[in-house]
Design a protein around this motif. Structure first.
Motif, PDB file in Angstrom:
ATOM      1  N   ILE A 177       0.805  -0.979   0.055  1.00 44.08           N
ATOM      2  CA  ILE A 177      -0.056  -0.104  -0.204  1.00 44.08           C
ATOM      3  C   ILE A 177       0.864   1.132  -0.207  1.00 44.08           C
ATOM      4  O   ILE A 177       0.530   2.189  -0.666  1.00 44.08           O
ATOM      5  CB  ILE A 177      -0.988  -0.039   1.118  1.00 44.08           C
ATOM      6  N   ASN A 178       1.985   1.165   0.676  1.00 43.77           N
ATOM      7  CA  ASN A 178       2.726   2.343   1.057  1.00 43.77           C
ATOM      8  C   ASN A 178       3.568   2.700  -0.393  1.00 43.77           C
ATOM      9  O   ASN A 178       3.613   3.809  -0.820  1.00 43.77           O
ATOM     10  CB  ASN A 178       3.908   2.217   1.994  1.00 43.77           C
ATOM     11  N   GLU A 179       3.966   1.584  -0.906  1.00 44.83           N
ATOM     12  CA  GLU A 179       4.531   1.654  -2.597  1.00 44.83           C
ATOM     13  C   GLU A 179       3.688   2.465  -3.420  1.00 44.83           C
ATOM     14  O   GLU A 179       4.126   3.196  -4.199  1.00 44.83           O
ATOM     15  CB  GLU A 179       5.200   0.341  -2.877  1.00 44.83           C
ATOM     16  N   LYS A 180       2.649   1.843  -3.406  1.00 44.04           N
ATOM     17  CA  LYS A 180       1.477   2.260  -4.213  1.00 44.04           C
ATOM     18  C   LYS A 180       1.152   3.726  -4.195  1.00 44.04           C
ATOM     19  O   LYS A 180       0.896   4.412  -5.077  1.00 44.04           O
ATOM     20  CB  LYS A 180       0.411   1.115  -4.312  1.00 44.04           C
ATOM     21  N   ALA A 181       1.012   4.089  -2.950  1.00 47.97           N
ATOM     22  CA  ALA A 181       0.573   5.480  -2.409  1.00 47.97           C
ATOM     23  C   ALA A 181       1.797   6.351  -2.835  1.00 47.97           C
ATOM     24  O   ALA A 181       1.474   7.712  -3.487  1.00 47.97           O
ATOM     25  CB  ALA A 181       0.106   5.618  -1.221  1.00 47.97           C
ATOM     26  N   ALA A 182       2.918   6.296  -2.576  1.00 46.17           N
ATOM     27  CA  ALA A 182       3.979   6.813  -3.003  1.00 46.17           C
ATOM     28  C   ALA A 182       4.175   7.105  -4.092  1.00 46.17           C
ATOM     29  O   ALA A 182       4.614   8.224  -4.726  1.00 46.17           O
ATOM     30  CB  ALA A 182       5.191   6.291  -2.262  1.00 46.17           C
ATOM     31  N   GLN A 183       3.915   6.042  -5.056  1.00 42.01           N
ATOM     32  CA  GLN A 183       4.225   6.307  -6.459  1.00 42.01           C
ATOM     33  C   GLN A 183       2.890   6.795  -7.131  1.00 42.01           C
ATOM     34  O   GLN A 183       2.627   6.731  -8.375  1.00 42.01           O
ATOM     35  CB  GLN A 183       4.516   4.963  -7.128  1.00 42.01           C
ATOM     36  N   LYS A 184       1.980   7.222  -6.324  1.00 41.70           N
ATOM     37  CA  LYS A 184       0.693   7.669  -6.911  1.00 41.70           C
ATOM     38  C   LYS A 184      -0.053   6.845  -7.863  1.00 41.70           C
ATOM     39  O   LYS A 184      -0.850   7.090  -8.737  1.00 41.70           O
ATOM     40  CB  LYS A 184       0.720   9.056  -7.588  1.00 41.70           C
ATOM     41  N   LYS A 185       0.013   5.347  -7.485  1.00 38.70           N
ATOM     42  CA  LYS A 185      -0.720   4.334  -8.132  1.00 38.70           C
ATOM     43  C   LYS A 185      -1.923   3.892  -7.542  1.00 38.70           C
ATOM     44  O   LYS A 185      -2.560   3.136  -7.877  1.00 38.70           O
ATOM     45  CB  LYS A 185       0.101   3.231  -8.386  1.00 38.70           C
ATOM     46  N   LEU A 186      -2.155   4.482  -6.276  1.00 37.43           N
ATOM     47  CA  LEU A 186      -3.345   4.052  -5.401  1.00 37.43           C
ATOM     48  C   LEU A 186      -4.154   5.294  -5.047  1.00 37.43           C
ATOM     49  O   LEU A 186      -3.276   6.073  -4.389  1.00 37.43           O
ATOM     50  CB  LEU A 186      -2.780   3.115  -4.301  1.00 37.43           C
ATOM     51  N   ASP A 187      -5.179   5.354  -5.050  1.00 43.35           N
ATOM     52  CA  ASP A 187      -5.828   6.336  -4.480  1.00 43.35           C
ATOM     53  C   ASP A 187      -6.138   5.900  -2.969  1.00 43.35           C
ATOM     54  O   ASP A 187      -7.175   5.151  -2.545  1.00 43.35           O
ATOM     55  CB  ASP A 187      -7.456   6.551  -5.267  1.00 43.35           C
ATOM     56  N   LEU A 188      -5.275   6.484  -2.186  1.00 48.86           N
ATOM     57  CA  LEU A 188      -5.505   6.000  -0.744  1.00 48.86           C
ATOM     58  C   LEU A 188      -6.674   6.409   0.069  1.00 48.86           C
ATOM     59  O   LEU A 188      -7.173   5.808   0.794  1.00 48.86           O
ATOM     60  CB  LEU A 188      -4.140   6.355  -0.086  1.00 48.86           C
ATOM     61  N   GLU A 189      -7.016   7.702  -0.240  1.00 45.83           N
ATOM     62  CA  GLU A 189      -8.435   7.837   0.157  1.00 45.83           C
ATOM     63  C   GLU A 189      -9.477   6.994   0.103  1.00 45.83           C
ATOM     64  O   GLU A 189     -10.454   6.508   0.906  1.00 45.83           O
ATOM     65  CB  GLU A 189      -8.730   9.290  -0.250  1.00 45.83           C
ATOM     66  N   GLN A 190      -9.639   6.497  -1.441  1.00 46.92           N
ATOM     67  CA  GLN A 190     -10.668   5.631  -1.557  1.00 46.92           C
ATOM     68  C   GLN A 190     -10.609   4.502  -0.982  1.00 46.92           C
ATOM     69  O   GLN A 190     -11.442   3.703  -0.474  1.00 46.92           O
ATOM     70  CB  GLN A 190     -10.906   5.400  -3.038  1.00 46.92           C
ATOM     71  N   PHE A 191      -9.307   3.833  -0.754  1.00 46.04           N
ATOM     72  CA  PHE A 191      -9.195   2.368  -0.017  1.00 46.04           C
ATOM     73  C   PHE A 191      -9.217   2.700   1.327  1.00 46.04           C
ATOM     74  O   PHE A 191      -9.857   1.912   2.235  1.00 46.04           O
ATOM     75  CB  PHE A 191      -7.419   2.121  -0.143  1.00 46.04           C
ATOM     76  N   TYR A 192      -8.812   3.840   2.087  1.00 47.13           N
ATOM     77  CA  TYR A 192      -9.304   4.136   3.322  1.00 47.13           C
ATOM     78  C   TYR A 192     -10.581   4.482   3.721  1.00 47.13           C
ATOM     79  O   TYR A 192     -11.271   3.709   4.602  1.00 47.13           O
ATOM     80  CB  TYR A 192      -8.480   5.474   3.764  1.00 47.13           C
ATOM     81  N   ARG A 193     -11.152   4.740   2.656  1.00 49.48           N
ATOM     82  CA  ARG A 193     -12.872   4.870   2.905  1.00 49.48           C
ATOM     83  C   ARG A 193     -13.523   3.406   2.741  1.00 49.48           C
ATOM     84  O   ARG A 193     -14.464   3.142   3.560  1.00 49.48           O
ATOM     85  CB  ARG A 193     -13.408   5.779   1.800  1.00 49.48           C
ATOM     86  N   SER A 194     -13.077   2.473   2.031  1.00 52.54           N
ATOM     87  CA  SER A 194     -13.440   1.283   1.891  1.00 52.54           C
ATOM     88  C   SER A 194     -13.131   0.488   3.194  1.00 52.54           C
ATOM     89  O   SER A 194     -13.830  -0.169   3.800  1.00 52.54           O
ATOM     90  CB  SER A 194     -12.535   0.460   0.792  1.00 52.54           C
ATOM     91  N   TYR A 195     -11.969   1.037   3.916  1.00 51.51           N
ATOM     92  CA  TYR A 195     -11.859   0.215   5.189  1.00 51.51           C
ATOM     93  C   TYR A 195     -12.587   0.736   6.357  1.00 51.51           C
ATOM     94  O   TYR A 195     -13.271   0.086   7.054  1.00 51.51           O
ATOM     95  CB  TYR A 195     -10.206   0.818   5.656  1.00 51.51           C
ATOM     96  N   LEU A 196     -13.059   2.229   6.242  1.00 51.60           N
ATOM     97  CA  LEU A 196     -13.971   2.738   7.371  1.00 51.60           C
ATOM     98  C   LEU A 196     -15.248   1.961   6.854  1.00 51.60           C
ATOM     99  O   LEU A 196     -16.036   1.760   7.940  1.00 51.60           O
ATOM    100  CB  LEU A 196     -14.144   4.173   6.943  1.00 51.60           C
TER     101      LEU A 196
END
Length: 190
Positions: free
Chosen positions: A104-123
């Motif tokens: 997750i860190n690697e993808k977020a750092a490289q802007k290959k993951l919408d971390l906010e959407q992932f985090y919302r899914s977690y919530l």
């Protein structure tokens, strides 16, 4: 046990750092701590308990649990990652948390993951877990009461049985999470 509703309410499940609660500007470490302290204040078991400290955040950074910060400021993504770490560290070792969040860190750092959407899914999953937990707690309390019905000092025995049952359930979930972590490790080695 009639107190299950009181227990559920006192647990303050609604306390979460929502993406809309995170400022749009990067924060210094003291501001991050203040955000966590104010959000999770109701969740504390003891008033003097610290939710997050500079040492904790610095250890997470040194341990590479989240990608590097820029100019000593923490972005919205960092805050979401720290929130995930905060939740996971109560059940998993810091090493396991690092393994889980590495991709997750690697993808977020490289802007290959919408971390906010992932985090919302977690919530969203967390909200569902809360509902499942409340139902299960009521069933476990009823089961403990049934086991000691008619026994002298049944209130104390009921409470101890419920505590033991909850600890067992917690261990089952923790062990299931550890098995999934082991699968991540195995997948990385192959």
């Amino acid at each position: 046990m009639e107190k299950t509703n009181e227990i559920i309410e006192a647990m303050a499940f609604h306390n979460q750092i929502l993406p809309e609660d995170i400022p749009k500007i990067d924060l210094y470490i003291d501001q991050v701590i203040q955000l966590f302290e104010s959000t999770f204040a109701e969740s504390k078991r003891h008033l003097d308990e610290k939710i997050l400290t500079k040492t904790m955040i610095n250890n997470y950074a040194k341990g590479k649990l989240f990608y590097p910060v820029q100019n000593k400021k923490y972005s919205r993504n960092h805050i979401m990652l720290i929130s995930l770490i905060y939740q996971m560290k109560s059940a998993l070792s810091i090493n396991d948390v690092k393994l889980v969040l590495n991709g997750i860190n690697e993808k977020a750092a490289q802007k290959k993951l919408d971390l906010e959407q992932f985090y919302r899914s977690y919530l969203n999953l967390q909200q569902g877990n809360t509902e499942v937990f409340a139902d299960a707690l009521k069933r476990q309390a009823e089961g403990a009461a049934e086991q000691v019905a008619g026994v002298e000092d049944s209130e104390e025995l009921e409470r101890v049985l419920l505590i033991a049952s909850l600890v067992h359930t917690s261990n089952l979930y923790r062990r299931a999470a550890e098995k999934l972590v082991d699968e991540i490790v195995k997948g990385a080695e192959e």
